[in-house]
Design an enzyme around this catalytic site. Sequence first.
Site, mmCIF file in Angstrom:
data_model
loop_
_atom_site.group_PDB
_atom_site.id
_atom_site.type_symbol
_atom_site.label_atom_id
_atom_site.label_comp_id
_atom_site.label_asym_id
_atom_site.label_seq_id
_atom_site.Cartn_x
_atom_site.Cartn_y
_atom_site.Cartn_z
ATOM 1 N N ARG A 119 -0.476 -2.767 -6.023
ATOM 2 C CA ARG A 119 -1.897 -3.000 -5.676
ATOM 3 C C ARG A 119 -2.617 -1.660 -5.628
ATOM 4 N NH1 ARG A 119 -4.629 -5.144 -0.320
ATOM 5 N NH2 ARG A 119 -6.452 -6.197 -1.167
ATOM 6 N N PHE A 127 -10.268 3.350 -2.644
ATOM 7 C CA PHE A 127 -9.812 2.715 -1.407
ATOM 8 C C PHE A 127 -8.373 3.103 -1.095
ATOM 9 C CE2 PHE A 127 -8.614 -1.585 0.724
ATOM 10 C CZ PHE A 127 -8.620 -0.971 1.977
ATOM 11 N N GLN A 171 -0.957 0.839 -2.958
ATOM 12 C CA GLN A 171 0.028 0.134 -2.116
ATOM 13 C C GLN A 171 1.326 -0.104 -2.883
ATOM 14 O OE1 GLN A 171 -1.637 -3.081 0.170
ATOM 15 N NE2 GLN A 171 0.291 -4.205 0.288
ATOM 16 N N ASN A 215 0.322 -5.216 6.226
ATOM 17 C CA ASN A 215 0.800 -6.377 6.983
ATOM 18 C C ASN A 215 -0.026 -7.611 6.646
ATOM 19 O OD1 ASN A 215 -1.595 -6.379 8.614
ATOM 20 N ND2 ASN A 215 -0.684 -4.827 9.943
ATOM 21 N N PHE A 260 0.816 1.666 2.364
ATOM 22 C CA PHE A 260 -0.233 2.094 1.445
ATOM 23 C C PHE A 260 -0.713 3.492 1.811
ATOM 24 C CE2 PHE A 260 -2.318 -0.308 4.831
ATOM 25 C CZ PHE A 260 -3.395 0.502 5.192
ATOM 26 N N LEU A 269 -9.793 -0.134 9.462
ATOM 27 C CA LEU A 269 -8.376 -0.508 9.525
ATOM 28 C C LEU A 269 -7.708 -0.070 10.824
ATOM 29 C CD1 LEU A 269 -7.251 0.363 5.867
ATOM 30 C CD2 LEU A 269 -8.049 -1.818 6.762
ATOM 31 N N HIS A 296 -3.614 -1.680 11.302
ATOM 32 C CA HIS A 296 -2.466 -1.197 10.531
ATOM 33 C C HIS A 296 -1.924 0.067 11.190
ATOM 34 C CE1 HIS A 296 -3.202 -3.897 7.066
ATOM 35 N NE2 HIS A 296 -4.465 -3.795 7.456
#
Length: 585
Positions: free
Chosen positions: A474, A479, A482, A521, A532, A541, A545
């Site tokens: 990903r 951004f 991952q 998660n 990530f 976030l 996370h």
Amino acid sequence: KKKKVLQFEKLYLDNLPSAENYERSFMHRDVVTHVATTKNDFVLTASADGHIKFWKKEEEGIEFVKHFRAHLGAITDVSTSADDLLFASAADDKSLKVFDVVNFDMINMMSLQFVPGCCCWIYAHGQAISAIAVAERDSPAIHIFDGHSAGDEIYCLPKLHMSPCTFIAYNSQYDAVMSGDSNGMLEYWTGPAHQYKFPETVDFESKMDTDLYEFPKKKTIPHSISFSPNGELFAAMSADRMVRVFRFATGKLYRVFDETLHMYAELQQANPVLPSMDYGRRIAMERELEKASALHLVRCAFDESSSFLIYPCVVGIKVVNLVTNKCARIIGKQENIRPLFMALYQGTPKKPKATLTLEMRASDNPMLLQESSDPTVVCTAFKKNRFYLFSRRDPEETKGAENERDVFNEKPSREEQLAATQGTGEKRLSEQAVLHTTAGDIFIKLFPQECPKTVENFCSHCLNGYYNGHIFHRVIKSFMIQTGDPTGTGSGGESIWGGEFEDEFNVKLRHDRPYTVSMANAGPHTNGSQFFVTVVSTPWLDNKHTVFGRVTRGMEAVQTISQAKTHPKTDKPYEDIKIVSVTIK
């Protein structure tokens, strides 16, 4: 049309909490279900196991005062009297306990002949009888008791409602009582001072002239109501997630705020209020909230000017200006909790003055005259054995050992002690790792002191060769990137213990800069093997996370991966970028 303006709006907002994060949280042994605040600087909290705790409001924060094992069953409702001198708790063990707030002492215990559903003090300051109304959980009857008596009933309203009551609330300004039932019907009545008649102080005689049939009309049930300090308004929280504000004297609907999941879905599509990952997590929590039938625990509150309504919702705690009909601010939007039962404190904690001499009082010392208010929202959260304090201070500004905002004021349970002692040998965790990828080497500094379990999981996977050959499945430009999923789909991977493990948030470790290494998660406490690396600051976030590392060298490799061309639907790069191996130092 001339826009409505609230005079002194800034002054009112300055006396309301404004911090984005909660300042402190304190524990009970079980899930905290009810909270209350009083004008005489006390905070009272109750948990599902029947325990009640008294806390004293200080200049900053609160201090523990006393702990009661009040009930053997789950607490169904609590109530604070209008003069803030008495507090009562009802529980499904068929008991009612009465407390003297100022002296933090239990002064009465009543054994009931029924299981109580809700309770409320229904007397004004100075009245002869400290009356409390207690509704049966399984029938429409409402029983009135004297809070200071041995438990003898002084009156009963057997047929005021046709179905069990969901709430009882007292308006001290009008000396009137309101109750609602599971059919959505609302009723006005009075206490013993007016022989339980319909109040003469309101401006209607028939409910047909009001909007009080709103709930049956919409086929919903009001779970709770809160009165404004001036008694002119009341706000109702209901099962359909609409927040309705009525004028008490006329029974007319004044404002309606849509907090339905459908509204948030439309808003998210048109103008995203949350990142898609965060939005999905919150909606999943709302579904769980509905399954657990916990919506009835949601409470709202008015500020002392009666101009603002504060209520919990999907995105945090909203502060709404009732005059301009606009949301003034959202508290706790970044937190990973779902607030439910809340209370607002807006007083000025009184300093002890016993040490002041006559000379000191007469002196022109500004420090002795200084009095600062500390507006605080106290709230419970879904499935949490903690309650949370939102003030005007961020967690970093608070005093205390290492600024730990989650206070461990309870002994850990036997299960927690066993979990903590398992595998606690002389285990030294590594502080550096190097990801050897097909795009270049990425050097990572780890934080074993702040998040030992997460670093242990990561390092063990690296040493076992678990990550070797994994692709970056990903990649989202500007951004993050991952990886860590053996299936390469984003839905696989597990921890070294098999399954998932809990989050390890730390105030010092935030998503406040690029090249932050964090666990992926699917919700709270669902960490496995995926992680990530961000390429920008991502503060939304935080507390969702676990941050366990920072990239110190090899940023160009991270940027190269983040620029890879990806599939528009899956965010998976067209050409595989792999982790060849990982070196632990």
